[in-house]
Design an enzyme around this catalytic site. Structure first.
Site, PDB file in Angstrom:
ATOM      1  N   GLU A 109       4.720   3.281  42.250  1.00 17.34           N
ATOM      2  CA  GLU A 109       4.114   4.136  41.600  1.00 17.34           C
ATOM      3  C   GLU A 109       4.482   5.476  42.579  1.00 17.34           C
ATOM      4  O   GLU A 109       5.012   6.288  41.528  1.00 17.34           O
ATOM      5  CB  GLU A 109       3.017   4.047  40.817  1.00 17.34           C
ATOM      6  N   GLU A 129       2.194  -6.225  39.521  1.00 21.32           N
ATOM      7  CA  GLU A 129       1.101  -6.058  38.366  1.00 21.32           C
ATOM      8  C   GLU A 129       1.355  -7.819  37.711  1.00 21.32           C
ATOM      9  O   GLU A 129       0.226  -8.325  37.776  1.00 21.32           O
ATOM     10  CB  GLU A 129       0.581  -4.685  38.237  1.00 21.32           C
TER      11      GLU A 129
END
Ligand code: NAD
Length: 700
Positions: A109, A129
């Site tokens: 990210e 995730e």
């Protein structure tokens, strides 16, 4: 600046280096993120600096969030990842990222919030995730579709598996793969980009591409993802975030991501998945075996027996690059075993999941032999011959005579006493159980069975070796069935009682499959084959206590020559070449007749009762197992069930589930079952009674 981030101006580029070994975790509390922020701020005010290069010191860019900070409060005043990324979106000088090694989760990210990304060929990219029941919560669900398109971003995030650099390049996550020293190459790339006038390229200002109608795409995604990931809320939440990326301005869409993330973090499913994530790591630790125990180097292995299990176990070693000798009693059995291994690999090659070259390499690591002496150089010998004590003892005596001193002598027995096997050798301290599950080249669970005399270094090496060959090793003690099978035994017995009392196989299987099990008890039995259990029961008939409740249904089915899928019929029937279980009136009539024969009045049994009785049979037995010290901790049992028995991961395992229900409630139900005249076998485990009385939990 933080101790974990360094900043140095090299020509027109401010180089920001992450130095938080081993994986450059993005720790908030250590000030890693604040350090990056401070460096950017410093460079923004420096007129010599025209752009930034963000790079990981050591072997990778960043593995993501610091997992030791999960669920803990952050130090006030230090930047979090969303804080840093929001700031980066205001920076007016280009930010380049130099990626290498695992670049995962928050690490990716962070890279996505940079404006350009170059990478070395060893880079692995993932947003994993979803595996913890959450989603990329620092803008990943919004930046990624804006960079690579909605469809590809959805796949990437729902899947969660790492991809290699070349695939990242093809997807558009990476702008270029560079060779040689990463810092020098990335620096040269950045300088050239600046010279060429490349300016900021914020993902937040791009539009997520989609070649089809948004509503139709989203609806189809909800359907397919919902079906594929039944029971898991995170993949569906990712679909909603993708919808936001397609339909809302960045800031508003980030709000959707935040809200979805917030819901997921609090969900039982995410708690369950995170529990399993940490439990798997915890399982590697054995309380009385120090972490620095000297390990036995394992450079060569030998497997005795090339049958169903021996072949699979041999493949595990070849897959891990460890030379392995496979010994059989006859040339014929050896050829057959080797042929099956070759066929398995060839099937993987034909599916494009393995190169021919790699297959050849693995086959070359396997030395087939019918001469026991060929095991003399092995550092570990794993026996996988017939499940008969006399045969095992004879084989172990031979192994003992030939294996080199200090070699690990392991048995893959699933039911026999490891201590008795060990006693047939002159070196019981070297003997251990390594209980693989079928198919052994696929199933991840490995029960590492610690005998009464097993040496600590033998145990520690076996646990480590389990990891090396891609397994999830869990240490268990010696008892009939160890942990997994001992529990499944009580569960299967309970399933049989349910049939006698009024349920049919399809109802029992349907109820527990709706709970999330991969397969109900009767479909599972048909798959495993009914004949092995039948043979064992016949052997045990003489010693079975006269007052024990005995369900004959499985025996009656076997008497009809129905041994499960392999004979085309068992509890169900199967069309030729199909694995679909079709309810069979003949068996249903047999079950009803058996209830009548036994004088049991059949009744309607609710799905809820079925699920409770099956699950609590597991939980109650597990409580006894824990109390006896056969399992080290409740979470180990959860790992065993999630990795070896198709227990739904999003339920966290039987012990986690029982804790969630509340042990007082579990106990109440068990006492209620025991009140039924047919429920005399229900005796609450002492540990369950104690914990329920104290308001305790298994996974405290
Ligand atoms: P199998 O019958 O498929 O294979 C056993 C092999 O051992 C045969 O090929 C046989 O020729 C060979 N063998 C027998 N005596 C030998 C000797 N003296 N020297 C060398 N080879 C010899 O059996 P399997 O299913 O592979 O089971 C092997 C072991 O694994 C058993 O202890 C079993 O309980 C255990 N196990 C089986 C499973 C399963 O699902 N099949 C799962 C876990 C553990």
């Amino acid at each position: 600046m933080s101790d974990y981030v360094s900043y140095e101006v090299q020509g027109p580029v401010g180089v920001i280096t992450l130095n938080n070994p081993p994986v450059n975790a993005l720790s908030v509390n250590k000030g890693v993120l604040q350090g990056i922020l401070d460096a950017i701020k410093e460079g923004e005010h420096d007129h010599h600096v025209s752009g930034f290069l963000l790079i990981g010191g050591g072997r990778n860019f960043s593995g993501g969030a610091d997992i030791t900070e999960f669920g803990k409060p952050h130090e006030p005043g230090l930047a979090t990842l969303p804080d840093l990324l929001a700031y980066m979106d205001t920076v007016t000088k280009p930010i380049f990222a130099a990626l290498s090694g695992p670049t995962m989760g928050g690490g990716l990210e962070l890279a996505l919030a940079c404006h350009y990304r170059v990478a070395s060929a060893n880079t692995l990219l993932a947003l994993p995730e979803v595996k913890l029941g959450i989603l990329p919560g620092a803008g990943g669900t919004q930046r990624l579709p804006r960079i690579i398109g909605a469809e590809r971003a959805l796949d990437f995030m729902v899947n969660g598996d790492p991809i290699k650099a070349d695939e990242g390049l093809e997807l558009g996550i990476i702008d270029e793969i560079v060779k040689g020293d990463l810092l020098q190459a990335a620096l040269a790339w950045s300088k050239r980009a600046l010279r060429e006038g490349k300016t900021v390229r914020r993902a937040s200002q791009l539009t997520a591409a989609l070649e089809q109608n948004t509503d139709e795409f989203i609806e189809a995604a909800r359907q397919s993802v919902g079906k594929r990931w039944r029971g898991y809320p995170a993949p569906l939440a990712i679909v909603e975030c993708i919808k936001a990326a397609l339909t809302l301005p960045f800031d508003k869409a980030l709000g959707v991501e935040r809200a979805e993330f917030g819901k997921l973090v609090k969900s039982n499913e995410s708690k369950a998945l995170r529990h399993l994530f940490f439990s798997e790591r915890q399982a590697a630790k054995i309380s009385d075996v120090p972490a620095d125990t000297q390990l036995i180097p394992i450079e060569k292995a030998a497997v005795i027996g090339a049958g169903t299990m021996g072949g699979g176990i041999t493949m595990n070693f070849a897959n891990a690059g460890i030379p392995v000798t496979m010994v059989e009693a006859s040339q014929e059995a050896l050829d057959r075993g080797l042929g099956i291994i070759r066929k398995n690999y060839a099937a993987t090659v034909s599916k494009g999941r393995l190169s021919q070259e790699e297959m050849d390499k693995r086959m070359a690591l396997i030395t087939p032999s019918i001469d026991f002496k060929s095991i003399s150089k092995a550092d570990i010998v794993i026996e996988a011959v017939y499940e008969e004590m006399d045969v095992k003892k004879e084989v172990f005596e031979k192994i003992d005579a030939i294996a080199k001193p200090g070699a690990i002598l392991a048995t893959n027995t699933s039911t026999l006493d490891v201590n008795e096997i060990a006693a047939s050798t002159s070196r019981p301290e070297s003997v251990i159980g390594l209980h693989f599950f079928s198919p052994a080249n696929v199933m991840r669970l490995l029960e590492v069975v610690r005998g009464a005399n097993t040496a600590k270094n033998v145990l520690a090496t076996s646990m480590k070796l389990g990891k090396t060959i891609g397994k999830v090793p869990v240490c268990v003690g010696v008892c009939d069935g160890f942990v997994g099978n001992r529990m499944i035994h009580t569960y299967l017995k309970e399933a049989g009682y349910l049939l006698e009392e009024g349920a049919l196989p399809k109802q029992v299987d349907g109820a527990i499959e709706a709970f999330g099990f991969a397969m109900g008890p009767f479909r599972m039995s048909d798959l495993a084959g009914l004949d092995i259990g039948w043979a064992i029961r016949k052997r045990q008939a003489a010693t079975r206590p006269a007052d024990a409740r005995y369900v004959r249904i499985a025996d009656l089915i076997c008497e009809k020559g129905r041994f499960g899928q392999k004979t085309g019929a068992g509890y169900y029937r199967y069309e030729k070449g199909s694995r679909a279980a079709i309810p069979d009136e003949e068996i249903e009539a047999l079950i009803v007749a058996e209830s009548r024969e036994k004088g049991i009045e059949r009744r309607d049994i609710s799905d809820e009762e079925i699920v409770e009785r099956l699950l609590y049979s597991l939980v109650n037995e597990a409580a006894a197992i824990l109390d006896e010290g056969i399992a080290q901790r409740a979470s180990d049992i959860d790992v065993i069930y999630a990795f070896g028995y198709g227990f739904p991961r999003y339920r966290g395992g039987p012990m986690f589930y029982a804790d969630l229900v509340g042990l007082d409630k579990v106990l109440k139900s068990i006492r209620h079952f025991a009140e039924n005249p047919l429920g005399v076998h229900w005796k609450p485990a002492k540990l369950l009674e104690k914990l329920a009385a104290d308001g305790g939990k298994f996974n405290a």
